[in-house]
Design a protein around this motif. Structure first.
Motif, mmCIF file in Angstrom:
data_model
loop_
_atom_site.group_PDB
_atom_site.id
_atom_site.type_symbol
_atom_site.label_atom_id
_atom_site.label_comp_id
_atom_site.label_asym_id
_atom_site.label_seq_id
_atom_site.Cartn_x
_atom_site.Cartn_y
_atom_site.Cartn_z
ATOM 1 N N PHE A 198 1.893 -19.816 -27.270
ATOM 2 C CA PHE A 198 3.163 -20.526 -27.084
ATOM 3 C C PHE A 198 3.296 -21.576 -28.182
ATOM 4 O O PHE A 198 2.406 -22.398 -28.386
ATOM 5 N N THR A 199 4.385 -21.521 -28.905
ATOM 6 C CA THR A 199 4.655 -22.523 -29.937
ATOM 7 C C THR A 199 6.062 -23.051 -29.759
ATOM 8 O O THR A 199 6.901 -22.395 -29.139
ATOM 9 N N VAL A 200 6.283 -24.222 -30.310
ATOM 10 C CA VAL A 200 7.611 -24.824 -30.155
ATOM 11 C C VAL A 200 8.490 -24.540 -31.361
ATOM 12 O O VAL A 200 9.601 -25.018 -31.437
ATOM 13 N N GLU A 201 7.967 -23.783 -32.311
ATOM 14 C CA GLU A 201 8.747 -23.518 -33.520
ATOM 15 C C GLU A 201 9.492 -22.192 -33.396
ATOM 16 O O GLU A 201 9.170 -21.353 -32.568
ATOM 17 N N GLY A 202 10.450 -22.037 -34.265
ATOM 18 C CA GLY A 202 11.178 -20.777 -34.348
ATOM 19 C C GLY A 202 12.461 -20.766 -33.555
ATOM 20 O O GLY A 202 12.552 -21.331 -32.473
ATOM 21 N N ASN A 203 13.461 -20.140 -34.138
ATOM 22 C CA ASN A 203 14.742 -20.011 -33.460
ATOM 23 C C ASN A 203 14.803 -18.664 -32.755
ATOM 24 O O ASN A 203 14.182 -17.699 -33.158
ATOM 25 N N VAL A 204 15.580 -18.638 -31.719
ATOM 26 C CA VAL A 204 15.703 -17.433 -30.920
ATOM 27 C C VAL A 204 17.147 -16.964 -30.995
ATOM 28 O O VAL A 204 18.071 -17.770 -30.863
ATOM 29 N N THR B 138 12.021 -31.101 -26.983
ATOM 30 C CA THR B 138 10.962 -30.093 -27.003
ATOM 31 C C THR B 138 9.637 -30.829 -26.832
ATOM 32 O O THR B 138 9.541 -32.013 -27.130
ATOM 33 N N PRO B 139 8.618 -30.131 -26.373
ATOM 34 C CA PRO B 139 7.327 -30.798 -26.211
ATOM 35 C C PRO B 139 6.788 -31.283 -27.553
ATOM 36 O O PRO B 139 6.940 -30.597 -28.567
ATOM 37 N N GLU B 140 6.161 -32.443 -27.542
ATOM 38 C CA GLU B 140 5.560 -32.969 -28.759
ATOM 39 C C GLU B 140 4.371 -32.076 -29.133
ATOM 40 O O GLU B 140 3.505 -31.822 -28.294
#
Lengths: 511, 252
Positions: free
Chosen positions: A407-413, A366-368
Motif C-alpha cells: 500500500f502506497t500513498v502515491e499515484g493517481n487513479v 492522505t496519510p503522512e
C-alpha cells in the motif's frame, strides 16, 4: 628530468587554481611490465585484436628503437629479433589504473580522469596543498616518486590552467612546472594534432601552414572564427592556455554500510537496537554529508551456527529521521526475530534523494508517508506480513483471483465509470463444503456443519472452466441461491459445484 | 409592555446563576457529510454519512450492508485513501472493483486466526481488528475506515468495551475520518453518530434463471446530529437497489 619554463620554478605560487597532471604513456605496456620485472630493459610490444588480426597497440622505448611501430601485425613484429610480444590485458590495465588513482588520491581528493587511447592520465586539483606537500616542484617530485614506487613511469606537468597541464604532461617527459602567464609559451611548440580537431580542420590548418599550438594562438580570433566557426575560438584558447574548465572529480561509489561484530553473542533485541541506533546515526550522517537520505536499509545478522538472517526496511520515502528509521528497525526485528543468538550485525543502506513534498491547503488528506510506514509495520506485526496491503486483481477468469500489493500513498487513479451500486459478495475463505440435495438438477436443500438451508430459488448454473492444461485448472458451476436457514432468515449465497472433484461448497454470500 | 425578547432576557438573568442561557437554544454544529453515492440513501441522510464520526450499518446477512459500504468507499477512494479492516477475511476485491472502488487507494487489513500467526500471540480476530482500527485512526490521513464486523456474532460484538468506542470516536473526530462499522447489530451505542438498519426487500430476476439484483431497505435507526426543522419530516426509511454486475456490460 626537471625543466622549467620562464620564471624561477620556486616562484610559482599556489593561487586559487592549480593543477597537476600525471600522464602515463604507453599504458598497456607499462601495466604489463609492472608485474614482469624480468622483462625490464627488454623490447616489448603489446598486441590487441582477434587472433588472426592482432596488431601492435603499445610498446616501450626499447622496442621503438628496434624498429617496432604502432599498427604492426604480429607477423611483422615476430620478424624483429629479440622483441617480446605480449597480449593486451584489460584486467591488468584496470588494476593498474586503480592503483594509479589510489596513489594520486593520497595527494588530492579532487581528481579528474583525462585518459585517452593508450595513455592513462589524471589531473589533480592541488590548490591549497602547499603546506602539506611543499611548492609545486616538490609536489611534482613526490608525486612522480610515488608513481615510480608502484612501477609506473609518468610525466607530470603543473599549471594554473587545467588544459595546459593536461596537454603539457602528454607531450613532456619528466616534470614541468609552468608559472602563471607562461602557459602559451609552454605549449607553443606542441603539435596542433593534440587539439580535438577533425580531419577536415586539420587539413585546413595544414594548408594554412599552422602546425603548432603557438602558431594557432598567434592567429587573430575574429578571422579564425569567421573561417572555421565557433569551435576555433575554443581551440585558440586551448593553444594559448587560457581555456576555462570546470573540474569534474571522480566520485568514488558511496557505500553506506556499517558493521559491528560483538564480543559475545547477543540474544536480546534491546542490545541489538542499542547498536543498531548508533549504526543508523552513522549511516544517516554519511548520507546527509552527500545531501542524500536513506531509501532502504538491509539488515544482515550473522548467527550462531554460521547462519545468516536477513531483513529489509524500505520506507515509503527516503528519510534521514533517525528515530523513524530506528522504529522501523525495531518493528522489523520484532516481526522477524533472529532464530539464534547474533554474532555480528551489518546494516547496508541505499541512498536516495531527500523527499520534498509540497503540501497544499486544499489538497485531500492522505496519510503522512513516514507515519504510515510505522503503522503498516505495526499492522503486519499484528496480522502477518502478507495480510496487509492493497488488493490487485489478477488477469485471469478464475473467480475470486487476486494478489496483495504494498500500500502506497502515491499515484493517481483513473476515475471510476461505475455510477450505480452493484451487488457485493462476501467471500467465505476457505470455501465451506456443503451437502446438497438436488431436485430436477437444481439445488433444493443444502446443509453445512452448523445449519441447514432450504432453497427458495436457485439461478444458474453458470459454468466456467480454465487452465485445463495445468494442475491449477478449474471446472465449476455457479448457482446464485436464495435460501431459508433453520432460523427462518433468508440468505443469498453463491453455491459452487466443483465438477472436477464433484463437491459442493459455499464460496460467498451476497450482501 | 415589555417585548417577548426583553421578557426572555429578564428571566434568563434571574436564573443564570443556576441555568446559564436557560431559554436560548444551544447552537447546533452542522456536521460535514460525505455522500454514499446512492441517491436514495443520501436523501434519507440529508446528504450522506457524517464525517469525523462513527456510522453503523447494521442488519442480517444479505441485507445490503456491504454493498452500501462499498458504494461509499468507492466515492471516497476517488481521491483519498481508505482502509478496510476485515475481521472475517470476507472482503471481495472483485465486488469492490465492480462498485468502482480504487483498489490502489484501499488498505485492506485481513485479520487472521491466532493459530495462523507466526508469533504465538493469542489475539483473536476481533482483537486484531480493534488494534488495527485504533492504529489506523491514530495514524490519520484516511478518509474512511470500514470496520467489518458483519460476520461477527452479536454476542461477541457487544463485548467490545465502550472505552474502545469512545477512543475511536475521539480519534475519528480529530482525524476527520468516517468510521463505518458493519455488523449484525449496533455495538458502538452512544459513540455512534448514526445507525442505519438494513434489510432485504426482494430479489430481481429475469427469465427464472438469472439473478439481476436486490432491492434493499435502509432505515435511519439513530442519529446524533439530527437537524430538526419545522418543515415536513424526512421519511425514516428508504429503498434502494443493487444490480448485478452482469446486468450492464460486464461481470464483477
Amino acid at each position: 628530468m626537471v625543466r622549467k619554463c620562464g620564471m624561477e620554478i620556486g616562484q610559482a605560487r599556489m593561487k586559487d587554481e592549480l593543477y597537476a597532471c600525471v600522464h602515463v604513456s604507453e599504458f598497456p605496456t607499462q601495466a604489463l611490465l609492472r608485474l614482469r620485472p624480468d622483462l625490464k630493459g627488454k623490447p616489448v610490444v603489446v598486441l590487441q585484436g582477434e587472433a588472426t588480426q592482432e596488431a601492435v597497440c603499445s610498446m616501450n622505448q626499447h622496442a621503438r628503437r628496434r624498429g617496432a611501430s604502432l599498427g604492426m601485425t604480429r607477423l611483422d613484429a615476430e620478424g624483429i629479433t629479440g622483441l617480446v610480444l605480449l597480449s593486451r590485458s584489460p584486467q591488468g590495465e584496470e588494476a593498474a589504473r586503480a592503483i594509479l588513482f589510489e596513489c594520486a588520491a593520497t595527494f588530492s581528493p579532487r581528481i579528474e580522469d583525462v585518459s585517452h587511447d593508450t595513455s592513462c592520465a589524471f589531473v589533480l586539483d592541488i590548490a591549497g596543498t602547499e603546506r602539506l606537500f611543499g611548492p609545486p616542484l616538490q609536489f611534482a617530485e613526490r608525486l612522480r616518486s610515488a608513481m615510480e614506487n608502484v612501477g609506473l613511469h609518468s610525466s607530470i606537468a603543473v599549471s594554473m590552467n587545467f588544459d595546459t597541464a593536461r596537454l603539457k604532461a602528454s607531450a613532456a617527459r619528466g616534470i614541468v612546472v609552468i608559472p602563471q602567464g607562461d602557459e602559451a609559451a609552454a605549449l607553443a611548440n606542441q603539435p596542433i594534432a593534440e587539439l580535438p580537431l577533425d580531419e577536415k580542420h586539420l587539413e585546413t590548418l595544414a594548408i594554412w601552414g599552422i602546425r603548432t599550438l603557438g602558431e594557432l594562438a598567434a592567429l587573430p580570433e575574429t578571422e579564425l572564427v569567421t573561417r572555421l566557426g565557433q569551435d576555433a575560438s575554443k581551440w585558440r584558447d586551448l593553444a594559448k592556455g587560457t581555456a576555462a574548465h570546470t573540474l569534474q572529480p571522480i566520485e568514488p561509489a558511496l557505500l553506506l554500510q556499517e558493521f559491528c561484530e560483538f564480543e559475545t553473542t547477543v540474544e536480546r533485541m534491546d542490545s541489538l537496537l542499542f547498536i543498531g541506533a548508533r549504526m543508523i546515526d552513522c549511516l544517516v550522517a554519511r548520507a546527509a554529508g552527500h545531501a542524500l537520505s536513506l531509501a532502504s536499509l538491509t539488515v544482515e545478522m550473522k548467527l550462531e551456527g554460521s547462519r545468516i538472517h536477513h531483513g529489509k526496511i524500505r520506507p515509503a520515502l527516503p528519510s534521514t529521521d533517525r528515530k523513524f528509521l530506528l522504529k522501523l528497525l525495531q518493528l522489523e526485528i520484532a516481526a522477524h526475530p533472529p532464530p539464534a543468538a547474533v554474532i555480528s550485525l551489518t546494516l547496508t543502506a541505499e541512498a536516495g534523494l531527500s523527499s520534498k513534498v509540497q503540501l497544499g491547503l486544499f489538497a485531500p488528506q492522505t496519510p503522512e508517508p513516514s507515519r504510515l510506514d510505522v503503522t503498516l509495520a505495526r499492522l503486519k506485526a499484528i496480522v502477518g506480513d502478507d495480510r496487509v496491503g492493497s488488493p490487485e486483481l489478477d488477469d485471469t477468469h478464475r473467480p475470486g483471483s487476486f494478489h496483495m500489493t504494498d500500500f502506497t500513498v502515491e499515484g493517481n487513479v483513473p476515475a471510476s465509470k461505475t455510477s450505480h451500486a452493484r451487488m457485493a459478495l462476501r467471500r467465505v475463505r476457505p470455501p465451506e463444503p456443503v451437502r446438497v440435495d438436488l431436485r430436477a438438477t437444481k439445488p433444493a436443500f443444502f446443509r453445512n456443519r452448523e445449519n441447514s438451508f432450504e432453497v427458495i430459488a436457485a439461478y444458474g448454473p453458470w459454468k466456467t472452466a480454465g487452465c485445463w492444461w495445468s494442475t491449477e485448472g478449474w471446472d465449476i458451476e455457479e448457482w446464485d441461491v436464495l435460501a431459508n436457514n433453520s432460523n427462518g432468515l433468508t440468505v443469498a449465497c453463491l453455491l459452487v459445484h466443483d465438477r472436477t472433484h464433484n463437491e459442493w461448497r459455499i464460496e460467498a454470500h451476497y450482501d | 409592555m415589555p417585548s417577548s425578547a426583553a421578557l426572555r432576557l429578564q428571566i434568563e438573568r434571574s436564573v443564570e446563576h443556576r441555568f446559564p442561557s436557560a431559554l436560548t437554544p444551544v447552537a447546533r454544529t452542522i456536521r460535514e457529510v460525505a455522500p454514499t453515492g446512492i441517491a436514495e440513501v443520501d436523501a434519507l441522510l440529508d446528504g450522506g454519512l457524517p464525517v469525523g464520526a462513527i456510522s453503523e450499518i447494521t442488519g442480517p446477512e444479505s441485507s445490503g450492508r456491504t454493498s452500501l459500504a462499498l458504494a461509499f468507499v468507492a466515492r471516497r477512494t476517488a481521491d483519498q485513501m481508505c482502509a478496510w479492516v476485515d475481521v472475517a477475511d470476507a472482503f471481495d476485491p472483485e465486488s469492490a472493483a465492480a462498485n468502482g472502488v480504487a483498489l490502489q487507494h484501499l488498505l485492506w487489513v485481513r485479520c487472521c486466526s491466532a493459530d495462523r500467526q507466526v508469533k504465538a500471540k493469542p489475539w483473536s480476530r476481533l482483537d486484531q481488528a480493534l488494534r488495527a482500527t485504533d492504529l489506523l485512526l491514530q495514524a490519520g490521513g484516511f478518509a474512511a475506515i470500514v470496520l467489518d464486523l458483519a460476520d461477527t456474532a452479536p454476542e461477541h460484538g457487544r463485548r467490545i468495551p465502550l472505552a474502545s468506542w469512545f477512543r475511536f470516536r475521539q480519534a475519528a473526530d480529530s482525524s476527520r475520518c468516517c468510521l463505518i462499522v458493519l455488523g449484525k447489530a449496533g455495538y458502538a451505542q452512544s459513540s455512534a453518530a448514526l445507525v442505519l438498519e438494513c434489510a432485504s426487500v426482494r430479489s430481481e430476476t429475469a427469465g427464472g434463471n438469472l439473478l439481476r439484483g436486490f432491492e434493499f431497505n435502509v432505515q435511519r435507526g439513530r442519529e446524533r446530529f439530527t437537524h430538526f426543522s419545522a418543515g415536513a419530516r424526512k421519511p425514516p426509511a428508504s429503498t434502494w437497489s443493487a444490480n448485478a454486475a452482469w446486468k450492464s456490460d460486464r461481470r464483477a
